[in-house]
Motif scaffolding. Structure first.
Motif, short mmCIF file in Angstrom:
data_model
loop_
_atom_site.label_atom_id
_atom_site.label_comp_id
_atom_site.label_asym_id
_atom_site.label_seq_id
_atom_site.Cartn_x
_atom_site.Cartn_y
_atom_site.Cartn_z
N PHE A 1 5.52 -36.45 4.63
CA PHE A 1 4.37 -35.84 5.27
C PHE A 1 4.73 -35.01 6.51
CE2 PHE A 1 2.80 -39.65 3.10
CZ PHE A 1 1.92 -39.05 2.22
N GLY A 2 5.97 -35.12 6.98
CA GLY A 2 6.35 -34.32 8.14
C GLY A 2 7.48 -34.95 8.93
N SER A 3 7.66 -34.43 10.13
CA SER A 3 8.74 -34.87 11.00
C SER A 3 8.35 -36.16 11.73
CB SER A 3 9.06 -33.78 12.02
OG SER A 3 10.02 -34.22 12.95
N ILE A 4 9.12 -37.23 11.49
CA ILE A 4 8.87 -38.53 12.11
C ILE A 4 9.91 -38.76 13.20
CG2 ILE A 4 8.78 -41.02 11.74
CD1 ILE A 4 7.91 -40.46 8.87
N SER A 5 9.45 -38.95 14.42
CA SER A 5 10.40 -39.18 15.52
C SER A 5 10.74 -40.65 15.68
CB SER A 5 9.83 -38.64 16.83
OG SER A 5 8.60 -39.24 17.15
N ARG A 6 9.80 -41.55 15.41
CA ARG A 6 10.06 -42.97 15.59
C ARG A 6 9.24 -43.79 14.58
NH1 ARG A 6 9.24 -41.26 21.05
NH2 ARG A 6 11.23 -40.98 22.11
N VAL A 7 9.84 -44.91 14.15
CA VAL A 7 9.18 -45.85 13.25
C VAL A 7 9.53 -47.26 13.71
CG1 VAL A 7 9.05 -46.76 10.89
CG2 VAL A 7 9.30 -44.31 11.27
N ALA B 1 0.24 -36.18 10.79
CA ALA B 1 -0.35 -37.51 10.87
C ALA B 1 -1.65 -37.60 10.08
CB ALA B 1 -0.61 -37.88 12.34
N ALA B 2 -2.46 -36.54 10.17
CA ALA B 2 -3.74 -36.51 9.44
C ALA B 2 -3.52 -36.56 7.94
CB ALA B 2 -4.52 -35.27 9.84
N GLU C 1 -3.62 -39.53 2.71
CA GLU C 1 -3.00 -39.83 1.42
C GLU C 1 -2.47 -41.25 1.30
OE1 GLU C 1 -0.41 -36.96 -0.26
OE2 GLU C 1 -1.36 -35.26 0.73
N MET C 2 -2.15 -41.89 2.44
CA MET C 2 -1.53 -43.22 2.37
C MET C 2 -2.49 -44.37 2.64
SD MET C 2 1.60 -42.85 1.43
CE MET C 2 2.44 -44.37 1.89
N ASN C 3 -3.62 -44.09 3.27
CA ASN C 3 -4.57 -45.16 3.57
C ASN C 3 -5.09 -45.79 2.27
OD1 ASN C 3 -5.84 -46.77 5.40
ND2 ASN C 3 -7.50 -45.36 5.84
N GLY D 1 4.77 -51.90 -1.39
CA GLY D 1 5.28 -53.25 -1.65
C GLY D 1 4.31 -53.97 -2.54
N SER D 2 3.45 -54.80 -1.95
CA SER D 2 2.45 -55.52 -2.75
C SER D 2 1.06 -55.48 -2.14
CB SER D 2 2.88 -56.99 -2.91
OG SER D 2 2.91 -57.63 -1.65
N LYS D 3 0.92 -54.70 -1.02
CA LYS D 3 -0.36 -54.70 -0.32
C LYS D 3 -0.87 -53.28 -0.06
CE LYS D 3 0.54 -58.98 2.28
NZ LYS D 3 0.63 -59.56 3.65
N PRO D 4 -2.21 -53.12 -0.04
CA PRO D 4 -2.77 -51.81 0.30
C PRO D 4 -2.70 -51.58 1.82
CG PRO D 4 -4.53 -53.38 -0.11
CD PRO D 4 -3.25 -54.08 -0.45
N LEU D 5 -2.23 -50.41 2.21
CA LEU D 5 -2.08 -50.10 3.63
C LEU D 5 -3.42 -49.86 4.30
CD1 LEU D 5 0.96 -47.63 3.57
CD2 LEU D 5 0.98 -50.10 3.99
N ASN D 6 -3.50 -50.23 5.56
CA ASN D 6 -4.65 -49.94 6.41
C ASN D 6 -4.14 -49.11 7.58
OD1 ASN D 6 -6.79 -49.95 8.20
ND2 ASN D 6 -7.44 -52.00 7.64
N ILE D 7 -4.53 -47.85 7.68
CA ILE D 7 -3.96 -46.93 8.66
C ILE D 7 -5.02 -46.43 9.61
CG2 ILE D 7 -2.61 -44.80 8.98
CD1 ILE D 7 -1.67 -45.10 6.10
#
Length: 371
Positions: A317-323, A346-347, A352-354, A359-365
């Motif tokens: 989705f783009g440039s990620i500086s930190r995770v 981020a938008a 698209e990911m919310n 893994g095994s769980k739906p993400l909440n963003i």
């Protein structure tokens, strides 16, 4: 009890799976004890490789109990599997109630042996010998009993006992908050002082003469090499905290024979490592606070998702500086942060990911608040 609740109670967690184990193989194995409703091996969202654990849902609770009683630690594809009830109550997992910490384990002790030695004290919900990247034992483990009474019995009877010539430490599990409070209390009550950066001519008597002016000393020791030559550091043990504190205040940074002494509270290796780990974690959090892009707060993370997997899932989705996936005791706390360079990235990631399964769980963003 409704049908859904009944099925949840008849669900088993299957851990330590070989990467080649399939749903069909598990179905054949577990259906031998009773009707199986479903089997799900948890897999990486991108590579679809097994994450090493699965969930088996039986039709009848009695069949799940039978599988747990008769199949725990069975060898499947060359690896001993680990069964326990699927625990969906986050409070029970994290509260520490019934949870016991064991250390100084002989490296030959595996999950089965651990379970056998501790099951005499009560029903075990889960037990795990922690392993390194090569699957070798790290020498410590956790056993989670159904109630605190069983845990207390295990601590009383097993702490200090010998197992494979190793003297065990068995105590209550302490979460990070409790451990940090213990460290703070210890720092306020110290009597042992660490001294370094003095000359080669310093011996026990000379060091005692320097520090005895601040209070009664119980022991003084200059560390030496094999030839008896001073290594330039040593320890002074006082009979009171007040004397030790005064020695640190007066002597730290003092010039002795052209060298500036370091004098501070003596710490065990594990305590130093814990403090460094805490400081490192604070530095990482500070870096996130200074993120100049847009931060996303990712909740409901699968336990197997680490920094690398989270970055990989969002990198398109783009440039990620930190995770950062937040952890405690080396285990995911179920949430993390991602810092994108631009709002548009981020938008797009949120859109698209919310709700997507990772893994095994739906993400909440959600958009993380700026601090």
């Amino acid at each position: 009890m409704n049908v859904a609740a009944k099925y949840r109670q008849a669900s088993l967690y299957v851990g330590d799976l070989h990467a080649d184990v399939t749903e069909d193989l598990l179905f054949k194995k577990f259906s031998s004890v009773g009707p199986v409703l479903s089997i799900r091996i948890c897999r990486d969202l991108i590579t679809r490789r097994s994450l090493g654990y699965a969930y088996v849902n039986f039709l009848q609770l009695a069949d799940a109990q039978k599988a747990l009683d008769t199949m725990n630690f069975d060898v499947v594809k060359g690896k001993s599997i680990r069964l326990m009830w699927s625990q969906r109550d986050a409070y029970l997992r994290k509260s520490g109630i019934g949870n016991v910490f064991i250390k100084n384990l002989d490296k030959s002790i595996d999950n089965k042996t651990l379970h056998e030695h501790f099951s005499a004290f009560g029903k075990i919900l889960s037990s795990k010998v922690m392993s390194d990247d090569d699957q070798g034992s790290r020498g410590y483990a956790f056993v989670h009993f159904q109630n605190q009474v069983a845990a207390d019995r295990a601590i009383e009877e097993m702490n200090g006992t010998l197992l494979k010539d190793c003297r065990l430490f068995v105590g209550r599990f302490k979460n990070r908050r409790d451990r940090e409070a213990e460290l703070r209390n210890r720092a306020n009550e110290f009597t042992n002082v660490y001294v370094k950066n003095f000359g080669d001519d310093m011996d026990d008597e000379s060091l005692k003469e320097v520090f005895s002016q601040y209070g009664k000393t119980l022991s003084v020791k200059v560390m030496t090499d094999t030839s008896g030559k001073s290594k330039g550091f040593g320890f002074v043990s006082f009979d009171s905290h007040e004397a030790a504190k005064k020695a640190v205040e007066k002597m730290n940074g003092k010039d002795i024979n052209g060298q500036l002494l370091f004098v501070g509270r003596a710490q065990k290796k594990a305590e130093r490592q814990a403090e460094l780990k805490q400081m490192f974690g604070q530095l990482k959090q500070e870096r996130f606070r200074k993120c100049h892009g847009v931060k996303l707060y990712i909740k409901n993370l699968d336990d197997t998702i680490d920094d690398t997997k989270l970055r990989k899932a969002f990198s398109s989705f783009g440039s990620i500086s930190r995770v950062k996936v937040m952890q405690e005791e080396g285990r995911s706390k179920g949430f993390g942060l991602i810092c994108f360079s631009f709002p548009e990235e981020a938008a797009k990631a949120m859109a698209e990911m919310n709700g997507r399964i990772l893994g095994s769980k739906p993400l909440n963003i959600a958009l993380a608040r700026r601090s």
